[in-house]
Structures are given as C-alpha cells and as structure tokens.
Design a protein around this motif. Structure first.
Motif, mmCIF file in Angstrom:
data_model
loop_
_atom_site.group_PDB
_atom_site.id
_atom_site.type_symbol
_atom_site.label_atom_id
_atom_site.label_comp_id
_atom_site.label_asym_id
_atom_site.label_seq_id
_atom_site.Cartn_x
_atom_site.Cartn_y
_atom_site.Cartn_z
ATOM 1 N N GLU A 60 0.849 -1.191 0.000
ATOM 2 C CA GLU A 60 0.000 0.000 0.000
ATOM 3 C C GLU A 60 0.888 1.246 0.000
ATOM 4 O OE1 GLU A 60 -3.163 0.386 -0.236
ATOM 5 O OE2 GLU A 60 -3.917 -1.658 0.010
ATOM 6 N N LYS A 61 0.398 2.298 -0.670
ATOM 7 C CA LYS A 61 1.138 3.555 -0.675
ATOM 8 C C LYS A 61 1.114 4.179 0.720
ATOM 9 C CE LYS A 61 2.229 3.910 -5.080
ATOM 10 N NZ LYS A 61 3.636 3.906 -5.506
ATOM 11 N N TYR A 62 2.250 4.753 1.109
ATOM 12 C CA TYR A 62 2.274 5.503 2.360
ATOM 13 C C TYR A 62 1.370 6.724 2.226
ATOM 14 C CZ TYR A 62 6.392 2.743 3.642
ATOM 15 O OH TYR A 62 7.241 1.715 3.944
ATOM 16 N N ASN A 63 0.680 7.045 3.321
ATOM 17 C CA ASN A 63 -0.204 8.208 3.329
ATOM 18 C C ASN A 63 -0.195 8.810 4.723
ATOM 19 O OD1 ASN A 63 -2.243 10.111 3.197
ATOM 20 N ND2 ASN A 63 -3.660 8.794 2.078
ATOM 21 N N PRO A 64 0.503 9.946 4.913
ATOM 22 C CA PRO A 64 0.603 10.540 6.252
ATOM 23 C C PRO A 64 -0.729 11.027 6.786
ATOM 24 C CG PRO A 64 1.533 12.006 4.593
ATOM 25 C CD PRO A 64 1.264 10.708 3.904
ATOM 26 N N ARG A 65 -1.749 11.160 5.893
ATOM 27 C CA ARG A 65 -3.064 11.628 6.335
ATOM 28 C C ARG A 65 -3.955 10.475 6.799
ATOM 29 N NH1 ARG A 65 -0.825 15.117 3.204
ATOM 30 N NH2 ARG A 65 -0.778 13.725 1.417
ATOM 31 N N GLN A 66 -3.493 9.236 6.596
ATOM 32 C CA GLN A 66 -4.173 8.067 7.148
ATOM 33 C C GLN A 66 -3.245 7.423 8.162
ATOM 34 O OE1 GLN A 66 -5.541 5.362 4.142
ATOM 35 N NE2 GLN A 66 -6.491 6.971 2.904
ATOM 36 N N LYS A 67 -3.666 7.394 9.412
ATOM 37 C CA LYS A 67 -2.780 6.968 10.493
ATOM 38 C C LYS A 67 -2.164 5.599 10.231
ATOM 39 C CE LYS A 67 -2.513 6.425 15.507
ATOM 40 N NZ LYS A 67 -3.261 6.502 16.791
ATOM 41 N N GLU A 68 -3.001 4.638 9.755
ATOM 42 C CA GLU A 68 -2.496 3.276 9.574
ATOM 43 C C GLU A 68 -1.519 3.158 8.409
ATOM 44 O OE1 GLU A 68 -6.402 3.681 7.379
ATOM 45 O OE2 GLU A 68 -5.538 4.267 9.314
ATOM 46 N N ARG A 69 -1.487 4.165 7.514
ATOM 47 C CA ARG A 69 -0.591 4.133 6.353
ATOM 48 C C ARG A 69 0.641 5.032 6.529
ATOM 49 N NH1 ARG A 69 -1.820 -0.500 4.858
ATOM 50 N NH2 ARG A 69 -3.975 -0.791 4.190
ATOM 51 N N ARG A 70 0.841 5.565 7.712
ATOM 52 C CA ARG A 70 2.013 6.412 7.926
ATOM 53 C C ARG A 70 3.285 5.564 7.923
ATOM 54 N NH1 ARG A 70 -0.203 10.182 12.932
ATOM 55 N NH2 ARG A 70 -1.768 11.328 11.697
ATOM 56 N N PRO A 71 4.360 6.033 7.261
ATOM 57 C CA PRO A 71 5.619 5.277 7.260
ATOM 58 C C PRO A 71 6.305 5.352 8.615
ATOM 59 C CG PRO A 71 5.909 7.370 6.118
ATOM 60 C CD PRO A 71 4.453 7.273 6.449
ATOM 61 N N GLN A 72 6.720 4.191 9.122
ATOM 62 C CA GLN A 72 7.352 4.113 10.439
ATOM 63 C C GLN A 72 8.765 3.559 10.330
ATOM 64 O OE1 GLN A 72 4.604 6.010 11.914
ATOM 65 N NE2 GLN A 72 5.608 4.981 13.632
ATOM 66 N N ASN A 73 9.716 4.241 10.954
ATOM 67 C CA ASN A 73 11.099 3.755 11.022
ATOM 68 C C ASN A 73 11.213 2.660 12.072
ATOM 69 O OD1 ASN A 73 12.496 5.565 9.175
ATOM 70 N ND2 ASN A 73 12.039 7.192 10.639
ATOM 71 N N LEU A 74 11.807 1.522 11.691
ATOM 72 C CA LEU A 74 12.186 0.519 12.676
ATOM 73 C C LEU A 74 13.600 0.805 13.165
ATOM 74 C CD1 LEU A 74 10.888 -2.784 11.007
ATOM 75 C CD2 LEU A 74 9.663 -1.195 12.496
ATOM 76 N N SER A 75 13.964 0.222 14.291
ATOM 77 C CA SER A 75 15.297 0.476 14.846
ATOM 78 C C SER A 75 16.404 -0.067 13.958
ATOM 79 C CB SER A 75 15.405 -0.144 16.239
ATOM 80 O OG SER A 75 15.135 -1.529 16.190
ATOM 81 N N PRO A 128 10.814 -8.044 8.715
ATOM 82 C CA PRO A 128 10.654 -9.042 7.647
ATOM 83 C C PRO A 128 11.765 -9.036 6.617
ATOM 84 C CG PRO A 128 9.147 -7.204 7.337
ATOM 85 C CD PRO A 128 9.782 -7.005 8.674
ATOM 86 N N PHE A 129 12.657 -8.040 6.684
ATOM 87 C CA PHE A 129 13.719 -7.932 5.685
ATOM 88 C C PHE A 129 15.078 -8.374 6.225
ATOM 89 C CE2 PHE A 129 10.612 -4.476 4.973
ATOM 90 C CZ PHE A 129 10.008 -5.000 3.847
ATOM 91 N N CYS A 130 15.437 -7.932 7.424
ATOM 92 C CA CYS A 130 16.760 -8.274 7.976
ATOM 93 C C CYS A 130 16.693 -9.195 9.186
ATOM 94 C CB CYS A 130 17.531 -7.009 8.330
ATOM 95 S SG CYS A 130 16.834 -6.089 9.730
ATOM 96 N N ARG A 131 15.461 -9.509 9.663
ATOM 97 C CA ARG A 131 15.236 -10.429 10.789
ATOM 98 C C ARG A 131 15.688 -9.878 12.137
ATOM 99 N NH1 ARG A 131 11.682 -13.309 8.036
ATOM 100 N NH2 ARG A 131 12.543 -14.722 6.500
ATOM 101 N N GLN A 132 16.012 -8.601 12.214
ATOM 102 C CA GLN A 132 16.405 -8.034 13.493
ATOM 103 C C GLN A 132 15.173 -7.843 14.372
ATOM 104 O OE1 GLN A 132 19.149 -4.709 13.380
ATOM 105 N NE2 GLN A 132 18.188 -3.755 15.157
ATOM 106 N N LEU A 133 15.316 -8.108 15.657
ATOM 107 C CA LEU A 133 14.216 -7.930 16.597
ATOM 108 C C LEU A 133 14.133 -6.458 16.992
ATOM 109 C CD1 LEU A 133 12.128 -9.787 17.957
ATOM 110 C CD2 LEU A 133 13.618 -9.820 19.972
ATOM 111 N N CYS A 134 12.972 -5.858 16.803
ATOM 112 C CA CYS A 134 12.793 -4.418 17.035
ATOM 113 C C CYS A 134 11.690 -4.171 18.055
ATOM 114 C CB CYS A 134 12.444 -3.694 15.729
ATOM 115 S SG CYS A 134 13.627 -3.927 14.385
ATOM 116 N N ASP A 135 11.876 -3.151 18.898
ATOM 117 C CA ASP A 135 10.854 -2.735 19.858
ATOM 118 C C ASP A 135 9.820 -1.873 19.151
ATOM 119 O OD1 ASP A 135 11.974 -3.975 22.111
ATOM 120 O OD2 ASP A 135 13.384 -2.304 22.379
#
Length: 415
Positions: free
Chosen positions: A33-48, A72-79
């Motif tokens: 899905e395209k990121y959309n900052p105006r839709q909360k569930e579609r906002r892009p989030q940085n993982l650690s 899902p890409f590097c298998r690192q465990l993130c908070d």
C-alpha cells in the motif's frame, strides 16, 4: 524567449526515476500500500534496524504482549515503542505531489507503434504486483492456469500452495506443511497441466505431488527421484522434472482421472545440477538450465557458471549456450536460474546475480541478449510468459508476484 524543448530522452529518464521512487520508496514493501501521512495506519514508520513499514503492518507483525517484531527484511528484533514516523518519506511524497506532472512518454518499440510477436523486443513495464510478506513467505515457484490468468505460487507458508485470481486476490491455499497424505514438505517449483491439475516438486520429500485445482490430493510420485527441483508440463500433459541430485530430466505420464502413474523414465542423464525446465507451447521445444562447477580460473566466491540447452520434443539437442559464451558478446556474465518461452518462441531467462530478466531470442539463430526488466526486482526466482503477452515474475526478495507488459505506462500495485 522561447521555451527550450526538453529532449525526449530526458523525459523518459525522469519518468523511469519517478516510477522507481514510487515503487521502491513510497510504498510499504509488506502490504504494497502507498504511504499516506493523512491516514494513520498508512504512515511510514522507522524501525530500529533502519527499514520502513506502514503503521498497520508494524501492528500486524508485532507481538501483542512483548511489543516486539522481527523485521521481515533483515530479521532483526525491534521494539514497537522505538518506532518513529519517517518524516523524510513524507516530505518526499509531498514534494512529488506538489510538482506538475508531465505527460508520459510513449513506450516505442521496433516494428511500429504496437507490439508485434512476443516479449523479446525491449523493456517491459511493471503493470501490477501482489503478495507481500505474510501473504507469501520466501516463494520459490510460480505457474499460471491457462488463459484464465489465475496464478499459483509455492512458498514456505503453512499452506504451501497459494492460488491468486488474475487481479491478485488470494483465492485459497492447500498442501499443509509435512510429509503426510496431501501434505508438502519443501516445495521448489510448480506447474499446471492443460486440464488444470497442479504439479509440485517437493524436494524435502523427494517426490512430485499432484493436486486438483481446488487442492484435493491426487497422487505422489516417489520412484527414482532423489531431489526433484524444476517442473513443467508439455501440451500433451506430460510432466517434465529435473532432479538436481541425480542429474536427470525425467518424463512422467499420469492418468489424472484415476490417480495412476503410467510412466516415469529418465529421458536425459548425466546433467550437472539441473534446475529450471520449461516447455514451449508453440514449438514443443524444451529449455533446461544447469549449474556448472567452478573452473580453476574463477574466484571461489563468484557466481557459478550456468548452461542453457534447448531440446526438441524428442529430447535431441538443438542449441546450447553458457554464461561464458554469452559474456563474450555482451560483456556481462548472466547467471541463469530460471527460463521460459514467450508466445513467439523466444527464450527468456532470469539473471539471478543482477536481478534482471533477459530475452535471448531464438537460440538456434544465435543468442540476442536483450534486457526486458531491470530495477524493479530484488531476487527473482521464477517466471511465466503468458499467451496474452504478460510476463509474470516471482520475486522472492519482495515475497511478491510482479506482472509486466509491453504497453502499460501506469503501475498498479495490489494486495
């Protein structure tokens, strides 16, 4: 002062760049899905770990109690609590939206304004994509049900075989993980017979397994197989299977209605780690890819040389080409890992080392190396060329099915 005209090549380059940005940066690579900052569930989030997902996928993949997720890409465990909004992607999206779009540059190919023949004349355009992490997990093989466009994929999920509609909607899955009746241990490749039966190579169980379209178990063939790998079906419904460990290509004839094996014979032996196999619906020819051993002049960590052989329907050699020979004429070293024929009988291969799709033309006339797809793929593992002139590519790196055509300027991404 008159406006200075922009060269068509510049417009084309800009159009390609914009498409790359939208596909590779501005969409979640899990749900597409395209990121959309105006839709909360579609906002892009940085993982650690540095990767980016939409907020909905972060919530879907995280443990509800531990509040952690495995990237899902590097298998690192993130908070989960350490994720943050990716403002850079939001700013980039706003910048692109504020620009006045230019008219798309028509995609011209040799032979006039339309596409004549098969897929092998030039670059293809991404038309749609579906799947994503969760829907597909490390997929390895793809096939298509005749003219309906229904796609079947084998992967590492709980139900090893997944069927999608022509528009990418998941229809159903079957073949639970295991070695029991109707189960699949480690699927590698899949094919569909003219009558609609699904054939799966199960390397983990050393068998070729057959199911109906709806997933009902028909039979399994264990005789003579050590590690069955690639599979395809000819126009008569005969199954062709490579065995990477035995070094053979086998022909299996089945009475599907009665669930009985009528014949299972090795038609070609002494092959070197044979993997992919494909049958041409136009000529009846058969393409086979082998992985060769390294020579003393090649670096031990470099790509292994591969060899592509074309046989006629009686399994007589028509032509043969290897990575080294191709590199002499094109200054590249294609690492061929999968093969298909388009509707014109041209040979199409995956270059797994570079993430490219090449057309080789008709090898009997000498190979003509033409790039068809580049830039959209991470780790392509399988492909099918349909009679409707669509190239379907299975990208294991994106856990997705990607569909390319010769006449589409728009990119439609679906789940």
């Amino acid at each position: 002062m008159a406006d200075v005209p922009v060269p068509p090549s510049s417009l084309r380059t800009e159009g390609i760049l914009l498409r790359e940005i939208h596909v590779n940066l501005l969409e979640c690579k899990v749900c597409f899905e395209k990121y959309n900052p105006r839709q909360k569930e579609r906002r892009p989030q940085n993982l650690s770990c540095g990767h980016v997902l939409c907020l909905e996928c972060v919530r879907a993949l995280s443990h509800p109690v531990l509040k952690k997720l495995e990237c899902p890409f590097c298998r690192q465990l993130c908070d989960v609590d350490s994720t943050s909004h990716c403002q850079a992607l939001t700013d980039l999206q706003d910048l692109l939206l504020s620009r006045s779009p230019r008219s798309p540059v028509p995609h011209r190919v040799r032979g006039g304004s339309g596409w004549v023949g098969g897929l092998g004349s030039g670059a293809l355009r991404l038309r749609s994509a579906f799947g994503g992490w969760g829907s597909l997990i490390n997929p390895t093989g793809v096939a298509v049900f005749g003219s309906s466009g229904t796609v079947v994929v084998v992967h590492d999920g709980e139900r090893r075989v997944v069927v999608f509609g022509p528009q990418g909607r998941r229809l159903h899955g079957f073949g639970r993980r295991g070695r029991g009746h109707g189960e699949v241990c480690h699927p590698v490749d899949v094919a569909v017979t003219p009558s609609g039966y699904v054939v799966v190579t199960d390397a983990g169980d050393g068998a070729v397994k057959v199911f109906t379209t709806r997933g009902s178990y028909v039979l399994a063939v264990w005789d003579s197989f050590q590690m069955p790998w690639g599979v395809d079906v000819d126009s008569c419904g005969h199954i062709l299977v490579t065995d990477i460990q035995a070094g053979t290509l086998s022909q299996v004839v089945v009475d599907f209605a009665r669930g009985v094996t009528l014949m299972n014979r090795a038609v070609i032996t002494d092959l070197q780690r044979p993997k992919a196999v494909a049958c041409c619906r136009v000529t009846g020819n058969i393409a086979l890819v082998e992985t060769l051993g390294l020579t003393t002049t090649q670096p031990p960590n470099g790509p292994r040389p591969t060899r592509l052989t074309i046989f006629n329907k009686d399994f007589n050699v028509l032509s043969q080409i290897d990575s080294f020979t191709l590199s002499l004429g094109a200054s590249v070293w294609p690492c061929m890992s999968a093969v298909a024929f388009d509707r014109d009988g041209d040979v199409i291969v995956i270059d797994s080392q570079r993430g490219l799709i090449w057309s080789l033309g008709k090898l009997q006339n000498g190979p003509v190396l033409t790039p068809l797809v580049s830039g959209d793929l991470i780790r392509p593992v399988g492909l099918v060329a349909t009679a409707q002139n669509t190239l379907i590519v299975l990208d294991s790196g994106d856990h997705a099915v990607k569909m390319y055509s010769v006449h589409s300027d728009a990119i439609l991404v679906q789940t």
